[in-house]
Design a protein around this motif. Structure first.
Motif: not given
Length: 292
Positions: A47-53
């Motif tokens: 859920h906190d991996d929403t931008g640059d993986h």
């Protein structure tokens, strides 16, 4: 021998929400583990991996380094009983990159990922070739990144009442697909619980047939009928015989707990992690005694 735990087993809360990776990693460390199995088994992001993986993965590596945790293995996404999801092949390659960043020695995969529109029609040569085609580019990239692939012992699902559903629920199939790749790149993850469901008390006789191909483990227990992922000694598996067999085969890998911890309340998390560490420590002691 390192003793590891799947940190994602502690992620679920009773209200349906999920704990962060930082929380589960900190718990594993507080429970006495220095090594973790970092779960990558979902097609969906944290859920906190929403931008640059890639930046997110590096952040998880920094957390592990700060805690003094080593990632011994990861687990690639898998699915059952439906056609291959869109983006699956690309996700496998991404997981190889993730595993390398995390410093994992190997990535565990389910080598039954062959499902196409006609997957219910079991055509063994076609199935094996499809699995090879899925994983050949994964093995190639993993070799470049210094990560091995460990193909897991699986079990038949839906009872296998009408037709075969899964490759690698039989040891001959696992041996064949692993054998299609260079031996120093691909091995077997021996899943004790799955093997118990297929071979029952004979699983350790079967284990001996693989000899040195076993490079990783999933340690959990059950009473044969269901894939419970219970703690060792809470099912029907003879763990003393299991550790003796591993030792006699010259196993040089780790013991990795893959247990179902349910949705524990916060107050029980640390005692549960400490108990898990004691249990896996007991298995390691048995293994060590037989090695001597």
């Amino acid at each position: 021998m390192r003793l590891s735990v799947n940190e994602r087993s502690y992620s679920r809360r009773s209200d349906g929400s999920r704990r962060t990776r930082r929380e589960t990693l900190e718990l594993a460390k507080a429970g006495g583990f220095d090594t973790v199995d970092f779960g990558l088994s979902s097609m969906e992001r944290d859920h906190d991996d929403t931008g640059d993986h890639r930046a997110w993965i590096f952040a998880q590596r920094e957390i592990c380094d700060r805690l003094g945790l080593k990632v011994n293995q990861t687990h690639a996404p898998f699915f059952e009983g439906r056609p291959m999801p869109e983006g699956f092949r690309e996700r496998l390659l991404e997981c190889v990159e993730d595993s390398a960043i995390l410093g994992a020695d190997c990535m565990v995969v389910h080598a039954d990922t062959w499902y196409e529109a006609d997957y219910v029609q079991w055509d063994y040569p076609k199935v094996v070739q499809a699995v090879y085609e899925v994983y050949a580019p994964v093995v190639e990239l993993a070799a470049k990144r210094g990560v091995k692939l460990a193909m897991e012992t699986l079990h038949e699902w839906l009872g296998g009442l009408y037709h075969r559903m899964r490759l690698c629920s039989q040891i001959e199939e696992l041996d064949e697909i692993v054998g299609r790749f260079p031996s120093d790149l691909v091995g077997v993850c021996w899943d004790f619980g799955h093997a118990a469901m297929v071979y029952k008390a004979d699983q350790f006789k079967v284990m001996r047939r693989l000899q040195s191909k076993i490079i990783a483990t999933h340690v959990h227990d059950n009473y044969i009928r269901h894939d419970d992922h219970a703690m060792p000694y809470q099912g029907s598996i003879c763990w003393d015989e299991g550790m003796r067999t591993l030792a006699e085969l010259g196993y040089a890998g780790d013991l990795t707990l893959e247990v179902n911890s349910g949705a524990l309340p916060d107050g029980l998390l640390l005692p549960s992690a400490r108990y898990a560490r004691e249990v896996i420590g007991d298995l390691a002691a048995r293994f060590g005694a037989y090695r001597k």
